[in-house]
Design an enzyme around this catalytic site. Structure first.
Site, PDB file in Angstrom:
ATOM      1  N   ARG A  88       0.843  -1.203   0.000  1.00 30.53           N
ATOM      2  CA  ARG A  88       0.000   0.000   0.000  1.00 30.53           C
ATOM      3  C   ARG A  88       0.881   1.257   0.000  1.00 30.53           C
ATOM      4  NH1 ARG A  88      -5.326   1.775   0.613  1.00 30.53           N
ATOM      5  NH2 ARG A  88      -6.048  -0.368   0.654  1.00 30.53           N
ATOM      6  N   GLU A 144      -9.568   6.022   7.068  1.00 23.68           N
ATOM      7  CA  GLU A 144      -8.125   6.218   7.171  1.00 23.68           C
ATOM      8  C   GLU A 144      -7.556   7.471   6.491  1.00 23.68           C
ATOM      9  OE1 GLU A 144      -7.815   2.150   5.473  1.00 23.68           O
ATOM     10  OE2 GLU A 144      -6.035   2.072   6.725  1.00 23.68           O
TER      11      GLU A 144
HETATM   12  N1  MTE Z   1     -12.345   5.416  14.313  1.00 22.16           N
HETATM   13  C1  MTE Z   1     -12.436   5.110  15.614  1.00 22.16           C
HETATM   14  N2  MTE Z   1     -13.157   5.897  16.423  1.00 22.16           N
HETATM   15  N3  MTE Z   1     -11.770   4.031  16.144  1.00 22.16           N
HETATM   16  C2  MTE Z   1     -10.987   3.224  15.363  1.00 22.16           C
HETATM   17  O1  MTE Z   1     -10.415   2.251  15.846  1.00 22.16           O
HETATM   18  N4  MTE Z   1     -10.097   2.783  13.092  1.00 22.16           N
HETATM   19  C3  MTE Z   1      -9.755   3.381  11.798  1.00 22.16           C
HETATM   20  C4  MTE Z   1     -10.957   4.101  11.196  1.00 22.16           C
HETATM   21  N5  MTE Z   1     -11.578   4.957  12.169  1.00 22.16           N
HETATM   22  C5  MTE Z   1     -10.880   3.533  13.967  1.00 22.16           C
HETATM   23  C6  MTE Z   1     -11.611   4.647  13.486  1.00 22.16           C
HETATM   24  C7  MTE Z   1      -9.254   2.426  10.827  1.00 22.16           C
HETATM   25  S1  MTE Z   1      -7.639   1.970  10.903  1.00 22.16           S
HETATM   26  C8  MTE Z   1     -10.050   1.915   9.844  1.00 22.16           C
HETATM   27  S2  MTE Z   1      -9.445   0.866   8.667  1.00 22.16           S
HETATM   28  C9  MTE Z   1     -11.477   2.260   9.746  1.00 22.16           C
HETATM   29  O2  MTE Z   1     -11.889   3.133  10.805  1.00 22.16           O
HETATM   30  C10 MTE Z   1     -12.300   0.976   9.797  1.00 22.16           C
HETATM   31  O3  MTE Z   1     -13.649   1.213   9.800  1.00 22.16           O
HETATM   32  P1  MTE Z   1     -14.496   1.589   8.494  1.00 22.16           P
HETATM   33  O4  MTE Z   1     -13.921   0.823   7.368  1.00 22.16           O
HETATM   34  O5  MTE Z   1     -15.846   1.159   8.857  1.00 22.16           O
HETATM   35  O6  MTE Z   1     -14.343   3.058   8.311  1.00 22.16           O
HETATM   36  N1  HPA Z   2      -5.711  -2.464   4.180  1.00 22.58           N
HETATM   37  C1  HPA Z   2      -5.946  -2.921   5.418  1.00 22.58           C
HETATM   38  N2  HPA Z   2      -5.824  -4.178   5.742  1.00 22.58           N
HETATM   39  C2  HPA Z   2      -5.436  -5.043   4.804  1.00 22.58           C
HETATM   40  C3  HPA Z   2      -5.183  -4.628   3.498  1.00 22.58           C
HETATM   41  C4  HPA Z   2      -5.324  -3.265   3.175  1.00 22.58           C
HETATM   42  O1  HPA Z   2      -5.119  -2.832   2.030  1.00 22.58           O
HETATM   43  N3  HPA Z   2      -4.805  -5.711   2.799  1.00 22.58           N
HETATM   44  C5  HPA Z   2      -4.837  -6.734   3.665  1.00 22.58           C
HETATM   45  N4  HPA Z   2      -5.223  -6.343   4.880  1.00 22.58           N
HETATM   46 MO1  MOS Z   3      -7.293   0.010   9.323  1.00 22.79          MO
HETATM   47  S1  MOS Z   3      -5.251   0.201   9.524  1.00 22.79           S
HETATM   48  O1  MOS Z   3      -7.139  -0.747   7.753  1.00 22.79           O
HETATM   49  O2  MOS Z   3      -7.580  -1.263  10.411  1.00 22.79           O
END
Ligand code: MTE
Ligand code: HPA
Ligand code: MOS
Length: 756
Positions: free
Chosen positions: A307, A716
């Site tokens: 990534r 993210e």
């Molecule tokens: N927001 C909160 N409050 N707590 C979390 O742990 N994790 C982040 C983001 N926002 C997180 C957060 C990460 S690393 C990801 S990948 C996404 O939320 C995952 O949730 P979503 O795909 O439903 O947005």
């Molecule tokens: N993002 C987060 N988690 C993952 C991914 C990615 O692109 N690929 C495999 N695990």
């Molecule tokens: Mo988020 S780092 O893809 O859990």
């Protein structure tokens, strides 16, 4: 759609939201305490547990020898033992587990275990590991155009080395799992994981029992940020092993100190780059080697590296690019997923480069970015076509919002008239690819039930961790069925209701689970058309076509005659009597994704999210302290499912990114032991660190590529905006020392050193 409901808000505020720690005590439960390695790299000579075993209240002391199946918890790459049998690979690696009737006994017994070892030299940094060819997999590469011939004739060439530090996840709820044996040889795991499927699969291999004997349930997480995508598995395996061997409930729970010492973090990267550009500041060629410090075991490091490589060019069209990456094995705890998953690291490098070019050519930092920006029809180095690119519109909005020209003049004037205080501006554009780069993970399922009172239960494989996925899923179902969000319950993530769930990660939670829930709810709605038509016919005495029905505002009515309606609730009662199914299963996979690693080409992402930030800082050059005076963010997110939640995600992520690059300083000693392992030595941003003027704007967009109901992911990407502060600080420093290069993170200490 204007939305104010937030399913967890009231529960959080009143302390009634349910976490694993709120599970009722279980009679006879054993408490686990772990013996952690005092050393980063060593050969085990002897581990003597006899005294610990004899301690009152201790039931078992388990180690490598007690594992029924293979001692292997690696998932993508099978290189990680649950407990090392021979070679210790990182400081604070768990070596053995004491199971006792209470935590105190377990803790006391751990101290009675004696470990004899032969010390081996540790490798702690990625450059040393790279020189020793300590890679989990061979080098990865993506290449486009003809890099070498451009370098042979380019007007300007620059090279450099850019480093970023790691970051502690600092979720509020630490790593934990409670395993409860039940009927036959089965196990119920209440587990703080983002990935129910991975836990089930890995436990199944470790114990040599089928997956259907393992039930994983996740009520909600007290934060994860990637730190429970893969890194939760090890603790779940320990709890499961304990429960399996003892046939008693077992709880594994790390305290903050243990958690910070023993778990992996964001990957530090060292990147070696070379860039060719012309007199206008146009980038002609870019050659970069990314070295990731992956820690002792592969974990997700290779995917994270990939990534980073996919984001190495950020928002810039660079026709000739050579992007190479090597994920390096070191003797640190296995570094793991952290919000952004490598993208922030890749983007940080190109932004450092572009800032450097702007300085060399004395160009405006926004102008040079616009000059190099992607346009629709351009291809990324991995050959994905750019469509619906928003970046130029975003710069315009950002410049307008921040009154950029005036701000620049004000900063220049301030700097001309102040000796010990300097201001600086930093710009941070973002293009973030949405989809798991591991294509097979881009699938998900949902189960929708309408009960006979008209209330609805939705299960998906998605994990609630504070991002309020549950509300977004409820919003989706409410729109399909035309009922209020409050009528919908989104259940815990449970392998019995939704199997084979991908981790809730890669910001795809609402795209994948929202779409699966949409499909399930649409099936339910279609099943309800016949009975609805029949009921309306009975009520009105006229013929009704099922196609003429609208589900909205808690009713079903005729499009041709909105006066003729039945309530959703009455319809459900009627449909049940008519013996119509009131539940459905939905399955979604993200279309048209592929990537060929051999040639480094493909279409790994469903779409991109765009945005940009501008930061203004004021640096006290005598103290190294700074204030973040202003932070402006424009974030594009399609047709938001819930603007307040998305706003919260953008703000929280940006502040988390700000913390990463300015205050969170992970320190380990020369033996690879973390010395910044609690909040007294590891500073995360607090409420007083918020910018004095913080303005975030969500930019709605109409995107054909976007996901459920035209929405785009938010989880993210906004973390990267925080890096604007780093570049603003670097500009402030350069007011004093024009050639200074700030080290990462830009703590007061680093700032003072750079001014020296
Ligand atoms: N927001 C909160 N409050 N707590 C979390 O742990 N994790 C982040 C983001 N926002 C997180 C957060 C990460 S690393 C990801 S990948 C996404 O939320 C995952 O949730 P979503 O795909 O439903 O947005
Ligand atoms: N993002 C987060 N988690 C993952 C991914 C990615 O692109 N690929 C495999 N695990
Ligand atoms: Mo988020 S780092 O893809 O859990």
């Amino acid at each position: 759609m204007k939305s104010t409901h937030h399913l967890s808000g009231k529960l959080h505020l009143t302390g009634r939201s349910h976490f694993i720690a709120d599970e009722a005590p279980v009679a006879g439960m054993l408490h686990a305490k772990l013996l952690f390695s005092p050393i980063a790299h060593a050969r085990i000579i002897n581990l003597d547990i006899s005294k610990a075993l004899a301690y009152p209240g201790v039931h078992r002391v388990l180690g490598a020898k007690d594992i029924p199946g293979p001692n292997q918890i690696g998932h993508v790459i099978k290189d990680e033992p649950l407990f090392p049998a021979e070679i210790i690979m990182y400081a604070w690696q768990p070596l053995a587990m004491v199971l006792a009737e209470d935590e105190q006994a377990a803790e006391a017994a751990v101290k009675l275990i004696t470990l004899e070892y032969e010390e081996l030299p540790p490798i702690l940094d990625e450059e040393t590991a790279d020189a020793a060819k300590e890679w989990y997999v061979p080098e990865r590469s993506i290449e486009s155009g003809d890099v070498d011939s451009i370098f042979a004739s380019a007007p300007h060439i620059m090279e450099g080395k850019t480093k970023n530090a790691g970051q502690e996840h600092f979720y509020m709820e630490g790593q934990r799992c409670r395993a409860i044996p039940f009927e036959d040889s089965r196990l119920l795991l209440h587990c703080a994981t983002q990935s129910t499927m991975e836990v089930q699969e890995v436990v199944s291999h470790l114990l040599g029992i089928p997956a259907h004997d393992i039930v994983v349930d996740v009520p909600r997480l007290g934060g994860a940020f990637g730190g429970k995508e893969r890194a939760a598995t090890i603790w779940a395996c320990m709890a499961a092993l304990g429960a399996f061997v003892c046939r008693k409930p077992v709880q594994v729970k790390l305290n903050r100190d243990e958690d910070m010492r023993a778990t992996g973090k964001r990957h530090p990267f060292t990147s070696l780059w070379k860039v060719a550009y012309d007199n206008d500041g146009r980038i002609l060629a870019y050659d970069i080697q990314l070295l990731a410090n992956g820690g002792a075991y592969a974990d997700l490091s290779v995917a994270i590296l990939e990534r980073a490589m996919f984001h190495a060019e950020n928002t810039y069209h660079i026709p000739n690019a050579r992007i190479r990456g090597r994920a390096c094995r070191t003797n640190l705890p296995p570094n793991t997923a952290f919000r952004g998953f490598g993208a922030p690291q890749g983007i940080f490098v190109i932004e450092s480069v572009i800032q450097q070019i702007a300085k060399e050519l004395a160009l405006d930092p926004i102008a040079i970015r616009m000059l190099n920006a992607y346009h629709n029809g351009d291809k990324t180095p991995y050959d994905q076509e750019i469509k619906e690119c928003q970046i130029s519109a975003i710069y315009d909005k950002l410049a307008e919002k921040a009154a950029y020209d005036k701000l620049k003049a004000d900063v220049a004037q301030f700097n001309a008239s102040h000796k010990n205080h300097k201001r600086g501006l930093g710009i941070m554009p973002v293009k973030f690819g949405i989809s798991f780069t591991t294509a097979l993970l881009n699938q998900g399922s949902a189960l929708v039930w309408v009960y006979i009172d008209g209330s609805v239960s939705v299960s998906t494989g998605g994990v609630e961790m504070g991002q309020e996925l549950s509300t977004k899923v409820a919003v989706v179902v409410s729109r399909v069925l035309g009922i209020r969000v409050e009528q919908i319950r989104v259940e815990s993530s449970n392998t019995q209701r939704v199997g084979n769930a991908s981790p809730t990660a890669a910001s795809t939670g609402s795209d994948i689970n929202g779409n699966a829930a949409r499909i399930a709810a649409e099936k339910v709605r279609e099943q309800l058309r016949e009975p609805a038509a029949k009921l309306l016919e009975q009520n009105s005495g006229t013929a009704v076509s099922p196609e003429d029905l609208v589900f909205s505002e808690g009713k079903v009515y005729l499009l041709s005659n909105p006066q003729s309606s039945v309530s959703f609730q009455d319809l459900i009662g009627f449909a049940y009597v008519e013996r119509v199914p009131l539940g459905a299963y939905g399955y979604y996979r993200t279309p048209d994704l592929w990537f060929n690693r051999e040639i480094g080409k493909g279409r790994p992402f469903h779409y991109y999210v765009y945005g940009a930030a501008l930061a203004e800082v004021e640096l006290d050059c005598r103290m190294g302290e700074h204030t973040l005076k202003q932070l402006f963010i424009i974030h594009e997110n399609g047709q938001s499912l819930h603007t307040e939640i998305d706003m919260g995600q953008v703000i929280g992520a940006a502040v988390q990114g700000y913390g990463w690059c300015t205050m969170e300083d992970l320190v380990w000693d020369d033996k690879g032991r973390y010395t910044s392992a609690n909040p007294s030595t590891y500073k995360i941003p607090g409420i007083r660190d918020l910018p004095e003027n913080f303005q975030v704007e969500l930019l709605p967009s109409q995107s054909k590529e976007a996901s459920v109901f035209g929405s785009k992911a938010t989880g993210e990407p906004p973390l990267i905006y925080g890096l604007a502060v780093f570049f603003a600080l670097q500009e402030a420093v350069r007011e004093v020392k024009p050639d200074a290069v700030l080290s990462f993170p830009a703590t007061p200490e680093a700032l003072l050193l750079s001014l020296k």
